[in-house]
Design a protein around this motif. Structure first.
Motif, mmCIF file in Angstrom:
data_model
loop_
_atom_site.group_PDB
_atom_site.id
_atom_site.type_symbol
_atom_site.label_atom_id
_atom_site.label_comp_id
_atom_site.label_asym_id
_atom_site.label_seq_id
_atom_site.Cartn_x
_atom_site.Cartn_y
_atom_site.Cartn_z
ATOM 1 N N ARG A 1 -78.523 50.109 -2.157
ATOM 2 C CA ARG A 1 -79.138 48.780 -2.216
ATOM 3 C C ARG A 1 -78.712 47.925 -1.019
ATOM 4 N NH1 ARG A 1 -79.143 50.135 -7.395
ATOM 5 N NH2 ARG A 1 -77.385 49.204 -8.430
ATOM 6 N N LEU A 2 -77.455 48.020 -0.633
ATOM 7 C CA LEU A 2 -76.991 47.296 0.554
ATOM 8 C C LEU A 2 -77.748 47.765 1.797
ATOM 9 C CD1 LEU A 2 -75.069 45.368 2.042
ATOM 10 C CD2 LEU A 2 -73.406 47.253 2.134
ATOM 11 N N LEU A 3 -77.915 49.062 1.945
ATOM 12 C CA LEU A 3 -78.672 49.612 3.067
ATOM 13 C C LEU A 3 -80.096 49.063 3.082
ATOM 14 C CD1 LEU A 3 -79.301 51.641 5.389
ATOM 15 C CD2 LEU A 3 -79.749 53.343 3.596
ATOM 16 N N VAL A 4 -80.773 49.183 1.961
ATOM 17 C CA VAL A 4 -82.176 48.753 1.877
ATOM 18 C C VAL A 4 -82.306 47.253 2.116
ATOM 19 C CG1 VAL A 4 -84.148 48.541 0.296
ATOM 20 C CG2 VAL A 4 -82.882 50.703 0.442
ATOM 21 N N ASP A 5 -81.478 46.461 1.454
ATOM 22 C CA ASP A 5 -81.560 45.005 1.613
ATOM 23 C C ASP A 5 -81.272 44.579 3.055
ATOM 24 O OD1 ASP A 5 -82.206 44.672 -1.074
ATOM 25 O OD2 ASP A 5 -80.151 44.139 -1.668
ATOM 26 N N PHE B 1 -81.515 46.391 5.782
ATOM 27 C CA PHE B 1 -82.587 46.889 6.645
ATOM 28 C C PHE B 1 -83.829 46.007 6.560
ATOM 29 C CE2 PHE B 1 -86.442 49.639 6.653
ATOM 30 C CZ PHE B 1 -86.543 49.786 8.031
ATOM 31 N N TYR B 2 -84.255 45.688 5.348
ATOM 32 C CA TYR B 2 -85.482 44.908 5.220
ATOM 33 C C TYR B 2 -85.311 43.451 5.638
ATOM 34 C CZ TYR B 2 -88.279 48.737 3.615
ATOM 35 O OH TYR B 2 -88.975 49.908 3.573
ATOM 36 N N GLU B 3 -84.087 42.944 5.679
ATOM 37 C CA GLU B 3 -83.859 41.628 6.292
ATOM 38 C C GLU B 3 -84.207 41.704 7.773
ATOM 39 O OE1 GLU B 3 -79.865 40.254 5.609
ATOM 40 O OE2 GLU B 3 -80.129 40.290 3.427
ATOM 41 N N LYS B 4 -83.792 42.792 8.426
ATOM 42 C CA LYS B 4 -84.114 42.981 9.843
ATOM 43 C C LYS B 4 -85.618 43.145 10.035
ATOM 44 C CE LYS B 4 -79.889 45.348 11.434
ATOM 45 N NZ LYS B 4 -79.014 44.915 10.357
ATOM 46 N N VAL B 5 -86.243 43.928 9.169
ATOM 47 C CA VAL B 5 -87.684 44.172 9.267
ATOM 48 C C VAL B 5 -88.454 42.862 9.183
ATOM 49 C CG1 VAL B 5 -89.667 45.129 7.986
ATOM 50 C CG2 VAL B 5 -87.648 46.556 8.439
ATOM 51 N N GLN B 6 -88.126 42.041 8.211
ATOM 52 C CA GLN B 6 -88.861 40.796 8.015
ATOM 53 C C GLN B 6 -88.729 39.855 9.216
ATOM 54 O OE1 GLN B 6 -88.696 39.096 3.929
ATOM 55 N NE2 GLN B 6 -87.482 40.915 3.484
ATOM 56 N N ALA B 7 -87.610 39.909 9.907
ATOM 57 C CA ALA B 7 -87.372 39.035 11.055
ATOM 58 C C ALA B 7 -87.902 39.620 12.368
ATOM 59 C CB ALA B 7 -85.875 38.768 11.192
ATOM 60 N N ASP B 8 -88.306 40.881 12.347
ATOM 61 C CA ASP B 8 -88.698 41.554 13.584
ATOM 62 C C ASP B 8 -90.103 41.127 14.036
ATOM 63 O OD1 ASP B 8 -87.962 43.931 15.462
ATOM 64 O OD2 ASP B 8 -90.075 44.206 14.912
ATOM 65 N N PRO B 9 -90.260 40.767 15.312
ATOM 66 C CA PRO B 9 -91.568 40.297 15.783
ATOM 67 C C PRO B 9 -92.644 41.383 15.865
ATOM 68 C CG PRO B 9 -89.992 40.355 17.598
ATOM 69 C CD PRO B 9 -89.225 40.657 16.344
ATOM 70 N N LEU B 10 -92.275 42.636 15.963
ATOM 71 C CA LEU B 10 -93.268 43.707 16.045
ATOM 72 C C LEU B 10 -93.696 44.199 14.664
ATOM 73 C CD1 LEU B 10 -94.983 45.718 17.703
ATOM 74 C CD2 LEU B 10 -93.011 47.268 17.656
ATOM 75 N N ILE B 11 -92.748 44.583 13.830
ATOM 76 C CA ILE B 11 -93.146 45.166 12.544
ATOM 77 C C ILE B 11 -93.091 44.178 11.382
ATOM 78 C CG2 ILE B 11 -92.621 47.523 13.249
ATOM 79 C CD1 ILE B 11 -90.111 47.410 11.504
#
Length: 128
Positions: A13-17, A19-29
Motif C-alpha cells: 500500500r505504501l508503494l502504490v500510494d 507511486f500514484y502521488e507522483k503519477v497525479q503530479a506528473d505533467p505527462l501522465i
C-alpha cells in the motif's frame, strides 16, 4: 527516509500510494489518469493494492484484466512509449526511495516487463 522491505500488504500500500502521488503530479501522465481516464482514485487504488499484492506477495488478491482499461484509454488518447517510460521512471523512483532488498529489485524487473509489453501491444494497435 528509512527504507523497508517490500514484504507485506502494508508495504504494498505504501508503494502504490507513493507511486500514484507522483503519477497525479506528473505533467505527462498525470493528465492521462485524471482528464482522459477520469480515474476514481477511491476505487482504483484498492484494485492496484490487489494487483501488486498478487505480484509481490503471491496472494491471489487480484482478479481482473489489467490491460483492458488501457485499451479503453488508448481509444481516447493514444498511449505512447514515452507514457510507459515515464510510468516506469516514477515507479522505479518510488521503489528506490522507499524499499530495499531483493524483492524490490524483482518488482522493478516485473514493472519493466509490464511497461515494455503493454507499450509494444499499444504501439502495434496504434499503427495504421
Amino acid at each position: 527516509m528509512t527504507q523497508q522491505t517490500l514484504d507485506s500488504p502494508e508495504a504494498v500500500r505504501l508503494l502504490v500510494d507513493s507511486f500514484y502521488e507522483k503519477v497525479q503530479a506528473d505533467p505527462l501522465i498525470g493528465p492521462v489518469f485524471t482528464d482522459v481516464a477520469q480515474v476514481d482514485w477511491a476505487s482504483h487504488l484498492p484494485k492496484m493494492y490487489a494487483f501488486w499484492e498478487s505480484i509481490i506477495l503471491g496472494n491471489g488478491a487480484y482478479d481482473g484484466h489489467p490491460f483492458r482499461p488501457h485499451l479503453i484509454v488508448n481509444q481516447k488518447h493514444p498511449l505512447r512509449v514515452e507514457h510507459f517510460e515515464r510510468w516506469l521512471t516514477l515507479f522505479s523512483a518510488t521503489l528506490t526511495e522507499q524499499f530495499t532488498g531483493e524483492t524490490a529489485e524483482l518488482v522493478r524487473q516485473r514493472a519493466t516487463q509490464i511497461a515494455l509489453v503493454w507499450s509494444q501491444k499499444l504501439t502495434y494497435l496504434n499503427t495504421p
